[in-house]
Design a protein around this motif. Sequence first.
Motif, short mmCIF file in Angstrom:
data_model
loop_
_atom_site.label_atom_id
_atom_site.label_comp_id
_atom_site.label_asym_id
_atom_site.label_seq_id
_atom_site.Cartn_x
_atom_site.Cartn_y
_atom_site.Cartn_z
N ASP A 238 -55.50 22.97 -92.99
CA ASP A 238 -56.64 22.43 -92.24
C ASP A 238 -57.63 23.53 -91.86
N VAL A 239 -57.14 24.72 -91.55
CA VAL A 239 -58.06 25.82 -91.24
C VAL A 239 -58.83 26.23 -92.50
N MET A 240 -58.15 26.28 -93.64
CA MET A 240 -58.85 26.57 -94.89
C MET A 240 -59.94 25.55 -95.17
N LYS A 241 -59.61 24.27 -94.98
CA LYS A 241 -60.60 23.21 -95.20
C LYS A 241 -61.83 23.41 -94.32
N ALA A 242 -61.62 23.90 -93.11
CA ALA A 242 -62.72 24.05 -92.16
C ALA A 242 -63.66 25.20 -92.55
N VAL A 243 -63.13 26.27 -93.13
CA VAL A 243 -63.97 27.44 -93.43
C VAL A 243 -64.57 27.39 -94.84
N LEU A 244 -63.99 26.64 -95.74
CA LEU A 244 -64.46 26.65 -97.13
C LEU A 244 -65.92 26.21 -97.31
N ILE B 260 -59.94 34.48 -97.96
CA ILE B 260 -58.93 33.78 -97.16
C ILE B 260 -57.60 34.47 -97.39
N ILE B 261 -56.97 34.92 -96.30
CA ILE B 261 -55.67 35.59 -96.37
C ILE B 261 -54.65 34.72 -95.64
#
Length: 267
Positions: free
Chosen positions: A107-113, A124-125
């Motif tokens: 969900d955090v990846m989805k938010a920053v992409l 992204i790490i």
Amino acid sequence: MSKVVLITGASSGIGKSVATFLSEKGYKVYGTSRNPKNIENFSFELIALDVLKVETINAAVKLIIEKEGKLDVLVNNAGMGITGPIEDTPTDEMRVVFNTNLFGAIDVMKAVLPQMRKQKSGTIINVTSIAGYMGLPYRGLYSATKGALELVTEAVSMEVKNFGINVVNVAPGDFATNIAAGRYHTPVFENSAYKKNYQMNLDLMDAHVDGGMDPLEMAKGVYKVINSKKPKIHYKVGGFMEKFSIVLKRILPDRAYERLLMNHYKL
């Protein structure tokens, strides 16, 4: 302009070490905590974010973009541990750990992409674990969550490559942190078939963490990734034997490797 970095789970342990180190190197760091108002004495900005609540993730990312106009690096570090025999561990507790370590990170990846795509750049790490490369007794669920995140990292890396975004994972071994305090421990039940071996391994796990490496080594590893022009997908930060155990799994027959693990954990 210095790079803007978002680090989840930065109130303690590895996350705090990484955030402090990068802040000292001149990065604009936003660390996160579920309850930042209860925490003091930080060299970086600490904002509210709970990986189990998508609205807090979106609000934190929006805040950073509004203030900085960009977001260069995400260090997906927030997570939790879990121990216990698979048979004795409540399935609902297993779901909580998967929701935190895997779906929370997603969900955090989805938010920053979207912002990184707009910039045509970003890193992204995902912080996984050397435990994610093998099924460890009494830590099988933790291994499963981190192993799943490793594979998701590989997939997302290919999906976003043409947008100029790098997705990697950094897998730590045992570090001297307070992870044991926040870990879900399945109780050592008096009538459990696993009582003796599980208790012995709980003591062994805590000893490994207490004698683990300095979290500063993880901070240096993350710093190296951020400054790499062509980062790899997989990084490991740990002791020689921890990293060598992954090599052994690749080359040994399954049962031979299983015997090595069982001997190590005195099973």
